[in-house]
Design a protein around this motif. Structure first.
Motif, short mmCIF file in Angstrom:
data_model
loop_
_atom_site.label_atom_id
_atom_site.label_comp_id
_atom_site.label_asym_id
_atom_site.label_seq_id
_atom_site.Cartn_x
_atom_site.Cartn_y
_atom_site.Cartn_z
N LEU A 3 36.14 62.34 41.68
CA LEU A 3 36.72 62.27 41.33
C LEU A 3 38.24 61.62 41.11
N LEU A 4 38.47 63.52 41.22
CA LEU A 4 39.80 64.06 40.71
C LEU A 4 40.39 63.42 42.09
N GLU A 5 40.18 63.58 43.49
CA GLU A 5 41.23 62.83 44.19
C GLU A 5 40.57 61.70 44.37
N LEU A 6 39.30 60.77 43.92
CA LEU A 6 40.35 59.12 43.76
C LEU A 6 41.02 58.97 42.93
N ILE A 7 41.05 59.88 41.48
CA ILE A 7 42.03 59.22 40.96
C ILE A 7 43.76 60.17 41.59
N GLY A 8 43.84 60.87 42.25
CA GLY A 8 44.91 60.65 42.72
C GLY A 8 45.04 59.66 43.76
N ARG A 9 44.62 59.23 44.37
CA ARG A 9 44.56 58.35 45.81
C ARG A 9 45.14 57.10 44.99
N ALA A 10 44.44 56.38 43.81
CA ALA A 10 44.39 55.27 43.30
C ALA A 10 45.74 54.85 43.08
N ASP A 11 46.06 53.34 43.18
CA ASP A 11 47.09 52.56 42.82
C ASP A 11 46.94 52.24 41.62
N GLU A 12 48.18 51.75 41.06
CA GLU A 12 48.31 51.01 39.82
C GLU A 12 47.31 50.25 38.89
N ARG A 13 47.17 49.75 39.92
CA ARG A 13 45.51 48.50 39.96
C ARG A 13 43.94 49.57 39.58
N ALA A 14 43.79 50.06 40.64
CA ALA A 14 42.88 50.66 39.95
C ALA A 14 43.01 51.74 39.00
N LEU A 15 44.14 52.07 39.03
CA LEU A 15 43.74 53.47 37.38
C LEU A 15 44.18 52.59 36.43
N ALA A 16 44.87 51.48 36.07
CA ALA A 16 44.69 50.88 35.05
C ALA A 16 43.53 50.29 34.54
N ALA A 17 42.19 49.53 35.99
CA ALA A 17 41.05 49.74 35.74
C ALA A 17 40.40 50.03 35.52
N GLU A 144 29.04 59.32 37.13
CA GLU A 144 28.94 58.26 38.45
C GLU A 144 29.70 56.56 38.65
N ARG A 145 29.33 55.94 37.34
CA ARG A 145 30.23 54.68 36.93
C ARG A 145 31.40 54.91 37.68
N GLN A 146 32.69 55.76 36.70
CA GLN A 146 33.55 56.59 37.27
C GLN A 146 34.44 56.30 38.31
N VAL A 147 33.10 57.70 39.56
CA VAL A 147 32.91 57.16 40.84
C VAL A 147 33.23 55.68 41.63
N ARG A 148 31.85 55.18 41.59
CA ARG A 148 31.72 53.78 42.04
C ARG A 148 32.82 52.57 41.93
N ILE A 149 33.39 52.90 40.59
CA ILE A 149 34.60 51.89 39.85
C ILE A 149 35.70 52.46 40.62
N LEU A 150 35.89 53.58 40.83
CA LEU A 150 37.83 53.76 41.80
C LEU A 150 36.79 53.77 43.36
N GLU A 151 35.82 53.88 43.37
CA GLU A 151 35.18 53.44 45.19
C GLU A 151 35.45 52.15 45.60
N ILE A 152 35.02 51.00 44.84
CA ILE A 152 34.88 49.69 45.11
C ILE A 152 36.65 48.69 45.15
N LEU A 153 37.40 49.93 44.29
CA LEU A 153 38.45 49.03 43.92
C LEU A 153 39.47 49.56 45.25
N ALA A 154 39.28 51.21 45.66
CA ALA A 154 40.01 51.52 46.84
C ALA A 154 39.27 50.04 48.28
N GLU A 155 38.45 49.84 47.92
CA GLU A 155 37.81 48.85 49.24
C GLU A 155 38.25 47.82 49.04
N THR A 156 38.88 47.34 48.01
CA THR A 156 39.46 45.74 47.72
C THR A 156 41.13 46.15 47.55
N THR A 157 41.45 46.80 47.32
CA THR A 157 43.02 46.86 47.19
C THR A 157 43.43 45.83 48.53
N GLY A 158 44.55 44.91 48.15
CA GLY A 158 44.89 44.68 49.17
C GLY A 158 44.35 43.58 50.00
#
Length: 192
Positions: A3-17, A144-158
């Motif tokens: 989770l911490l790695e996902l937060i560290g790599r997320a863009d503005e959209r994923a962080l806000a969501a 699990e929900r926090q991780v999954r949400i950041l994964e989904i948002l990372a997969e759909t960025t851009g």
């Protein structure tokens, strides 16, 4: 990825969501909130358009909600801490703080007495880092929900599906809100 790695790599959209999703799942704690008080902010997650204006409106609406106890006060404080700037660094700090609040709130409902375990900080740090941690089922589900949400948002960025990614994140969050509401209802019936 943790989770911490996902937060560290997320863009503005994923962080806000991601941060909004954590707060969204904790809304049952705030008595008197409308059905979807955070919906205007979700609409700003895609590109930050009108973020500050919508944030101010949501804060005003949720100030009317009753705050009965400590966990609810944490949720309101996290909304108050939301940055007006739709920029990576302040959103990352906010997303990290909202993640912790979401896990702590769920931990209170894992505990029979509603109190945090003495080693809560260590357990949450380990869990968010991807290490094995003896957390309860509600915390595990929230993690699990926090991780999954950041994964989904990372997969759909851009991508053309970025709006669909936000929709999936909102759906997961709504499911989590139902889980917490059901747990709160069972606990209230047990006391009654």
């Amino acid at each position: 990825m943790s989770l911490l790695e996902l937060i560290g790599r997320a863009d503005e959209r994923a962080l806000a969501a991601g941060a909004l999703a954590c707060l969204d799942r904790c809304l049952p704690l705030l008595a008197g909130t409308g059905a979807e008080p955070l919906r205007p902010l979700w609409a700003s997650c895609e590109n930050g358009r009108d973020w500050a204006i919508r944030l101010a409106a949501v804060r005003t609406e949720l100030e009317q909600a009753s705050v009965p106890d400590g966990p609810a006060a944490l949720v309101r404080a996290m909304l108050g801490a939301a940055p007006s700037d739709f920029a990576a660094q302040p959103l990352r700090e906010w997303a990290d703080a909202c993640s912790l609040v979401g896990l702590r709130v769920h931990g209170r409902f894992d505990a029979p007495d509603g109190e945090a375990p003495a080693d809560e900080e260590d357990l949450l740090k380990a869990a968010r880092s991807g290490e094995p941690a003896a957390v309860g089922p509600l915390v595990a589900g929230e993690l699990e929900r926090q991780v999954r949400i950041l994964e989904i948002l990372a997969e759909t960025t851009g991508t053309a599906g970025s709006g669909a990614g936000l929709r999936k994140a909102l759906d997961l969050s709504t499911e989590g809100r139902r889980v917490l509401r059901a747990v709160m209802s069972r606990r209230a019936r047990g006391r009654g």
